[in-house]
Design a protein around this motif. Structure first.
Motif, mmCIF file in Angstrom:
data_model
loop_
_atom_site.group_PDB
_atom_site.id
_atom_site.type_symbol
_atom_site.label_atom_id
_atom_site.label_comp_id
_atom_site.label_asym_id
_atom_site.label_seq_id
_atom_site.Cartn_x
_atom_site.Cartn_y
_atom_site.Cartn_z
ATOM 1 N N ALA A 85 0.822 -1.210 0.000
ATOM 2 C CA ALA A 85 0.000 0.000 0.000
ATOM 3 C C ALA A 85 0.854 1.258 0.000
ATOM 4 C CB ALA A 85 -0.926 0.000 1.215
ATOM 5 N N GLY A 86 2.127 1.124 0.351
ATOM 6 C CA GLY A 86 3.015 2.277 0.357
ATOM 7 C C GLY A 86 4.439 1.864 0.656
ATOM 8 N N LYS A 87 5.377 2.670 0.165
ATOM 9 C CA LYS A 87 6.798 2.401 0.390
ATOM 10 C C LYS A 87 7.514 3.735 0.416
ATOM 11 C CE LYS A 87 10.849 0.492 -1.924
ATOM 12 N NZ LYS A 87 11.323 -0.220 -3.126
ATOM 13 N N LYS A 88 8.364 3.916 1.413
ATOM 14 C CA LYS A 88 9.140 5.140 1.518
ATOM 15 C C LYS A 88 10.590 4.765 1.772
ATOM 16 C CE LYS A 88 9.271 9.630 3.623
ATOM 17 N NZ LYS A 88 9.026 10.367 4.834
ATOM 18 N N LEU A 89 11.452 5.135 0.822
ATOM 19 C CA LEU A 89 12.870 4.880 0.958
ATOM 20 C C LEU A 89 13.418 5.735 2.087
ATOM 21 C CD1 LEU A 89 15.188 3.275 -0.380
ATOM 22 C CD2 LEU A 89 15.666 5.302 -1.728
#
Length: 188
Positions: free
Chosen positions: A180-184
């Motif tokens: 649903a989401g990914k943040k490096l």
């Protein structure tokens, strides 16, 4: 009328209970590890300490602009952050419940990463890569209804700066965890 209310209450109880299906940390990792672990690896080294998830504070605007793949209500993100804040006890992974993961200590992880640097290995095939990368996964945090989860996942490929780390958000749909989401968070 009593029978109708009783039947309605039973139906609501049953459907409400169906949504609350707890999942173990290891089962969740088995389901989502493929987001960072190459599927051709027969095994992967996983740092044995299961640190708490870092999703304690979040910048909703930042997640909304760059990280979310779908709309997630802010109350869900707040619940994940609250549960991450409350989960601070040091724990280790249960290796017998993890598929393909070889849990290793901090010392063994350092040995693997130093050996890579000393050999100057370029990862040309999956066999050399699977024996020279160490993965680090936080414990997942879940919403109270187990419909959403957050986890930090990353890897190191040497003892210097090679690697990547990100925070992932997942939503459970039909007993499968969908990204649903990914943040490096960091990467080289």
């Amino acid at each position: 009328m009593k029978k109708f209310v009783l039947l309605l209450g039973f139906f609501v109880y049953k459907t409400g209970r169906a949504q609350f299906t707890p999942v173990s940390n290891e089962d969740f990792v088995n389901a989502v590890a493929g987001r960072v672990v190459d599927s051709s690896f027969s095994h992967y080294f996983l740092y044995a300490l299961a640190s708490p998830c870092s999703f304690k504070k979040f910048d909703y605007d930042e997640w909304y602009k760059y990280g979310l793949k779908e709309d997630i209500p802010i109350y869900v993100l707040n619940e994940l952050a609250k549960n991450a804040f409350r989960d601070s006890a040091p724990l280790s992974w249960q290796p017998d419940h993890l598929s393909r993961a070889v849990c290793i200590s901090e010392q063994k992880a350092a040995e693997v990463l130093v050996a890579v640097q000393n050999r100057h290995i370029k990862h040309t095939n999956s066999k050399s890569a699977e024996n020279s990368i160490v993965f680090y996964f936080s414990r997942p945090v879940f919403t109270n209804d187990y419909q959403y989860a957050a986890i930090d996942m990353g890897f190191r490929c040497d003892d210097r700066q090679c690697g990547m780390g990100a925070t992932f958000l997942f939503r459970c749909i039909d007993d499968k965890w969908k990204l649903a989401g990914k943040k490096l968070v960091w990467g080289n």
